[in-house]
Scaffold this motif. Structure first.
Motif, PDB file in Angstrom:
ATOM      1  N   ASP A 204     -23.178 -58.700 -23.629  1.00  0.00           N
ATOM      2  CA  ASP A 204     -23.848 -57.686 -24.440  1.00  0.00           C
ATOM      3  C   ASP A 204     -22.953 -57.353 -25.621  1.00  0.00           C
ATOM      4  N   GLN A 205     -23.550 -56.880 -26.688  1.00  0.00           N
ATOM      5  CA  GLN A 205     -22.806 -56.545 -27.901  1.00  0.00           C
ATOM      6  C   GLN A 205     -23.039 -55.081 -28.234  1.00  0.00           C
ATOM      7  N   TYR A 206     -21.943 -54.365 -28.524  1.00  0.00           N
ATOM      8  CA  TYR A 206     -22.028 -52.954 -28.886  1.00  0.00           C
ATOM      9  C   TYR A 206     -21.993 -52.842 -30.407  1.00  0.00           C
ATOM     10  N   THR A 207     -23.126 -52.501 -30.994  1.00  0.00           N
ATOM     11  CA  THR A 207     -23.241 -52.409 -32.446  1.00  0.00           C
ATOM     12  C   THR A 207     -24.082 -51.186 -32.804  1.00  0.00           C
TER      13      THR A 207
ATOM     14  N   ASN B 116     -32.597 -60.921 -20.856  1.00  0.00           N
ATOM     15  CA  ASN B 116     -33.365 -61.763 -21.777  1.00  0.00           C
ATOM     16  C   ASN B 116     -33.487 -63.204 -21.261  1.00  0.00           C
TER      17      ASN B 116
ATOM     18  N   LYS C 119     -25.045 -48.673 -29.919  1.00  0.00           N
ATOM     19  CA  LYS C 119     -25.833 -49.040 -28.745  1.00  0.00           C
ATOM     20  C   LYS C 119     -25.509 -50.462 -28.305  1.00  0.00           C
ATOM     21  N   TRP C 120     -25.804 -50.731 -27.032  1.00  0.00           N
ATOM     22  CA  TRP C 120     -25.596 -52.049 -26.456  1.00  0.00           C
ATOM     23  C   TRP C 120     -26.841 -52.899 -26.643  1.00  0.00           C
ATOM     24  N   THR C 121     -26.624 -54.150 -27.057  1.00  0.00           N
ATOM     25  CA  THR C 121     -27.726 -55.088 -27.249  1.00  0.00           C
ATOM     26  C   THR C 121     -27.462 -56.323 -26.400  1.00  0.00           C
ATOM     27  N   SER C 122     -28.481 -56.757 -25.688  1.00  0.00           N
ATOM     28  CA  SER C 122     -28.376 -57.941 -24.852  1.00  0.00           C
ATOM     29  C   SER C 122     -28.291 -59.182 -25.737  1.00  0.00           C
ATOM     30  N   VAL C 123     -27.222 -59.956 -25.590  1.00  0.00           N
ATOM     31  CA  VAL C 123     -27.063 -61.199 -26.333  1.00  0.00           C
ATOM     32  C   VAL C 123     -27.458 -62.374 -25.435  1.00  0.00           C
TER      33      VAL C 123
END
Length: 83
Positions: free
Chosen positions: A57-60, A72, A63-67
């Protein structure tokens, strides 16, 4: 938690036998909490680990986004051949 769940599913009569509980625990193939994908214990090179799929996951922007993860359907499979 998983061990307690398995013992509870066996019931009072069966859970008193070590062999029955041992087989049930060793036969558990998931899913497990915070676990993506199947459990495969004893697989090289991570023989002590049962879960061989991980997420990234990426914190940008706060917020955290599923990479790449189970959310996904793109988990990183540590047992897959590298190409």
């Amino acid at each position: 938690m998983t061990a307690a769940k398995i013992v509870n599913q066996l019931g009072v009569d069966k859970a008193t036998s070590f062999d029955v509980v041992d087989r049930a625990l060793r036969g558990f193939a998931g899913p497990a909490m915070l676990q993506v994908g199947p459990l495969k214990c004893g697989q090289a090179p991570f023989v002590a680990v049962c879960g061989h799929q991980i997420g990234v996951d990426q914190y940008t922007g706060g917020k955290w986004t599923s990479v790449r993860d189970g959310l996904n359907d793109k988990p990183v499979n540590l047992l897959a051949p590298v190409s």
